[in-house]
Enzyme design. Structure first.
Site, PDB file in Angstrom:
ATOM      1  N   GLU A 195     -22.928  -4.757 -34.472  1.00  0.00           N
ATOM      2  CA  GLU A 195     -24.336  -5.175 -34.470  1.00  0.00           C
ATOM      3  C   GLU A 195     -24.800  -5.751 -33.127  1.00  0.00           C
ATOM      4  OE1 GLU A 195     -24.887  -7.680 -37.925  1.00  0.00           O
ATOM      5  OE2 GLU A 195     -24.460  -6.024 -39.294  1.00  0.00           O
TER       6      GLU A 195
ATOM      7  N   GLU B  90     -20.707  -1.394 -43.139  1.00  0.00           N
ATOM      8  CA  GLU B  90     -21.020  -2.561 -43.991  1.00  0.00           C
ATOM      9  C   GLU B  90     -22.161  -2.199 -44.931  1.00  0.00           C
ATOM     10  OE1 GLU B  90     -22.005  -6.267 -42.031  1.00  0.00           O
ATOM     11  OE2 GLU B  90     -20.409  -5.985 -40.542  1.00  0.00           O
TER      12      GLU B  90
HETATM   13  O1  IFM Z   1     -21.802 -11.529 -42.386  1.00  0.00           O
HETATM   14  C1  IFM Z   1     -22.524 -10.583 -41.673  1.00  0.00           C
HETATM   15  C2  IFM Z   1     -21.612  -9.786 -40.756  1.00  0.00           C
HETATM   16  O2  IFM Z   1     -20.924 -10.611 -39.880  1.00  0.00           O
HETATM   17  C3  IFM Z   1     -22.437  -8.808 -39.946  1.00  0.00           C
HETATM   18  N1  IFM Z   1     -23.291  -8.018 -40.782  1.00  0.00           N
HETATM   19  C4  IFM Z   1     -24.101  -8.692 -41.767  1.00  0.00           C
HETATM   20  C5  IFM Z   1     -23.225  -9.623 -42.597  1.00  0.00           C
HETATM   21  C6  IFM Z   1     -24.077 -10.329 -43.666  1.00  0.00           C
HETATM   22  O3  IFM Z   1     -25.086 -11.071 -43.047  1.00  0.00           O
END
Ligand code: IFM
Length: 428
Positions: free
Chosen positions: A161, A340
């Site tokens: 990210e 994710e």
């Molecule tokens: O916890 C975070 C992760 O570190 C990065 N992506 C989003 C998740 C939830 O906010």
């Protein structure tokens, strides 16, 4: 919502995702400093021992295999590996190697992120991302990481990210390093793209052909007022900058951001062209954007448009945007990995339905020809959620933050049924 296909092919990977700082415990880095400076929503919250994954990793690998996962995403903690600039900690490197070998022995393919938001404490003082030296510093670190991965058949994510890091850390000043400057944000963005390129090169030189990419947080955007041309322009320009600028740079070698009055850049980085083997997507929600006539000109909100109820962290539950996002990344012509996707569900009762609707969108995307090859649920365990501290619970397993006991939530059974049966069954 369309779910035309109901089965996942045998070679589709189901796995789980974590990151070092959020689960391992005992890490001293820029975030630990940020916490001590009282910069979290709850100023006294500390990550501290996190959920002690550094010691309980074998138990956690067993928990992952118990839900049918065959891949496990971790991140390497740069601050453990290079606590002082140029001094690499052999014990930490050995520690990671040992853990990755054990992971493999449990039948889990490692998905290894080199950078997941955190930095050694020296980094921002000496070579912050807006300075060109940052690229060389990251290259050296990546070289050591690559050596760790010998023979493991790992998939590598250079950056998690990057736009979240830039937005939070360089544009809003809300997370480390706490800068709020549009021009520096664009410099840092350029250096992150360059750092990805050199890290991927280091990994390739050491290990041969390795699937390397980034994980991009991708939001579905909508205008707050559908009829307002300025809100609509924000959606177009903001969506392009936030969701696509990085992916596009790794595909075409052209880095373009055009957010007038906020941040703009136009740089050609030819060596970035075709520099990822896959497109990593982190999808959670949809955001509504509204133009406001004063800096930063954008208001950002989550709305419960369907009466499904916001998730506990306050995000819209919007699986439809997942399909839209996956359609959008088809343009890169690469395999797609969901690195994710998950829900903060503190009671544990909504997660099976969330999984059902979101996995349905993955199948719908596949049916439209998007080459989605894997799905990693965020997260295996409840963990430390950055500025939100210990409130949110994204885990398939509930963690008692006092005793650190892990207990399955109802989603464990659901995930296992889908991952092992390869069919999108309805939650019980
Ligand atoms: O916890 C975070 C992760 O570190 C990065 N992506 C989003 C998740 C939830 O906010």
């Amino acid at each position: 919502m369309r779910t035309p296909e109901r089965t996942f092919p045998a070679d589709f990977t189901f796995g789980v995702a974590t990151s070092a700082y959020q689960v391992e415990g005992g890490i001293e880095n820029d975030w630990a400093e940020w916490e001590r400076a009282g910069r979290l929503k709850e100023p006294h919250a500390r990550c501290g021992r996190a959920v002690d994954h550094w010691n309980r990793y074998e138990e956690d690998y067993r928990l992952a295999t118990a839900v049918g996962a065959t891949a496990f995403r971790i991140s390497l903690e740069w601050a453990r590996i290079e606590p002082e600039r140029g001094r690499f900690d052999e014990a930490a490197l050995e520690g990671y190697r040992e853990r990755l070998l054990k992971m493999k022995a449990h039948g889990l393919t490692p998905v290894v992120t080199l950078h997941h938001f955190t930095h050694p404490t020296w980094f921002h003082r000496e070579t912050p991302w807006h300075q060109p030296e940052s690229v060389e510093v990251f290259r050296r670190y990546s070289r050591r990481c690559a050596a760790l991965l010998e023979g493991l058949d790992a998939r590598v994510i250079t950056f998690n990210e990057p736009m979240v890091l830039l937005l939070g850390g360089y544009l809003q000043g809300a997370i480390p390093p706490g800068i709020a400057d549009g021009a520096l944000t664009m410099k840092a963005l350029e250096n992150l793209v360059r750092a990805h390129v050199v890290a991927r090169r280091e990994v390739g030189e050491r290990l041969g052909r390795v699937e390397t990419g980034i994980s991009q947080n991708m939001l579905a955007f909508a205008p707050d007022r559908w009829w307002n041309p300025l809100d609509r322009a924000l959606v177009r320009l903001g969506g392009q900058a936030y969701n696509h600028a990085f992916h596009e740079a790794l595909s075409t070698g052209k880095l373009r951001v055009n957010m007038p009055g906020v941040a703009t850049t136009r740089v050609d980085i030819p060596e970035a062209r075709d520099s990822a083997e896959f497109v990593g997507v982190n999808y959670y929600s949809r955001a509504h954007l509204r133009f406001v006539p004063r800096p930063p000109f954008i208001e950002f909100k989550y709305r419960d448009t369907q009466g499904r109820g916001l998730t506990d962290i306050g995000w819209e539950d919007w699986p439809e945007g997942f399909l839209q996002t996956l359609r959008d990344v088809k343009r890169y012509g690469k395999p797609v990995w969901i690195t994710e996707n998950g829900i903060d569900d503190r009671s544990g009762t909504r997660r099976p339905q969330y999984l059902h609707t979101h996995l349905g969108q993955v199948l719908a995307a596949r049916a439209e020809g998007v080459d989605v090859q894997g799905y990693l649920y965020w997260s295996l365990l409840d963990n430390f959620e950055w500025l939100e501290g210990w409130g949110p619970r994204f885990g398939l397993y509930h963690v008692d933050f006092d005793t650190l006991e892990r207990r399955p939530t109802p989603a464990c059974d659901y995930f296992r049924r889908v991952a092992t049966g390869r069919k999108l069954v309805a939650p019980l």
